[in-house]
Scaffold this motif. Structure first.
Motif, short mmCIF file in Angstrom:
data_model
loop_
_atom_site.label_atom_id
_atom_site.label_comp_id
_atom_site.label_asym_id
_atom_site.label_seq_id
_atom_site.Cartn_x
_atom_site.Cartn_y
_atom_site.Cartn_z
N PHE A 4 115.36 -26.22 -0.36
CA PHE A 4 115.89 -25.22 0.49
C PHE A 4 114.58 -24.61 1.19
N TYR A 5 114.95 -24.09 2.12
CA TYR A 5 113.91 -23.34 3.17
C TYR A 5 113.95 -21.72 3.11
N VAL A 6 113.09 -21.11 3.26
CA VAL A 6 113.01 -19.52 3.02
C VAL A 6 112.17 -18.93 4.32
N LEU A 7 112.80 -17.97 4.91
CA LEU A 7 112.16 -17.42 6.03
C LEU A 7 112.16 -15.75 5.82
N ARG A 8 110.72 -15.28 6.05
CA ARG A 8 110.59 -13.97 5.94
C ARG A 8 111.17 -13.29 7.22
N HIS A 9 111.79 -11.99 7.41
CA HIS A 9 112.21 -11.24 8.56
C HIS A 9 111.14 -11.21 9.50
N GLY A 10 111.37 -10.94 10.58
CA GLY A 10 110.35 -10.77 11.64
C GLY A 10 109.87 -9.30 11.70
#
Length: 207
Positions: A4-10
């Motif tokens: 799966f993929y993980v994204l940190r907030h902006g």
């Protein structure tokens, strides 16, 4: 193997002011929104189109997920285990407002860190993130592309859990705003097959 993929907030204004946002709700600034749109373009260029988006309960994460995926927030799955590290009575203080001891223990001597009243220890955060990862590991394969959108310290906790790192290495790897990671989970944690790789390094505060 499960991916799966993980994204940190902006970026938020609190990021540029070097504040401990913790569980406090803050919004993306315009730079943060553009970072999130950039992350969406990176995902699209790589053919990564999320079917399911899992988010923390905080609005800066929801805004990031909306900008990056184009999906409305009512389609997101909220999981409180991936919320940012809590700082209790010290939420929203700046680096300059920290005592010398707190700054040193939080940023450098992490094995000596004492959580403030109402806050969490590094072990607390790794524990709940580990519980989330074990839930992900146990889910049946559906073929869905899953994107998890979370926070800086929470993602550091994820890396610590995946690597089985000592707490002294908690901040060893930089995770910028809107960094994107691919996480791979093995059949069992004991097998040592868990790993991650950066797809996008992300942005430093103020950049």
């Amino acid at each position: 193997m499960k991916n799966f993929y993980v994204l940190r907030h902006g970026q938020t204004t609190a990021n540029t002011e070097h504040r401990l946002q913790g569980h406090t709700d803050t919004h993306l600034n315009e730079t943060g929104r553009e970072q999130a749109r950039h992350a969406g373009r990176v995902l699209a260029r790589l053919g990564i189109r999320p079917d399911r988006v899992i988010v923390s309960p905080l609005v800066r994460v929801w805004e990031t997920a909306e900008e990056a995926t184009g999906m409305p927030r009512d389609r997101f799955v909220i999981d409180p285990r991936i919320i940012e590290m809590g700082f209790g009575v010290l939420e929203m203080i700046t680096d300059d407002e920290m005592t010398e001891t707190f700054y040193r223990e939080f940023h450098v001597e992490t094995d000596h860190y004492h959580a403030p009243e109402g806050g969490e220890s590094f072990y607390d955060v790794i524990g709940r993130i580990g519980d989330f990862l074990e839930t992900m590991r146990s889910l049946p394969e559906t073929g869905e592309t899953v994107l998890v959108v979370s926070h800086g310290a929470a993602i550091h906790a994820m890396i610590s859990y995946l690597n089985q790192d000592p707490i002294t290495d908690f901040w060893k790897i930089h995770v910028g705003n809107c960094a994107i990671l691919k996480v791979t989970l093995g059949a069992e944690r004991a097998l040592g097959e868990d790993r991650f790789e950066f797809i996008e390094e992300g942005f430093y505060p103020g950049r």
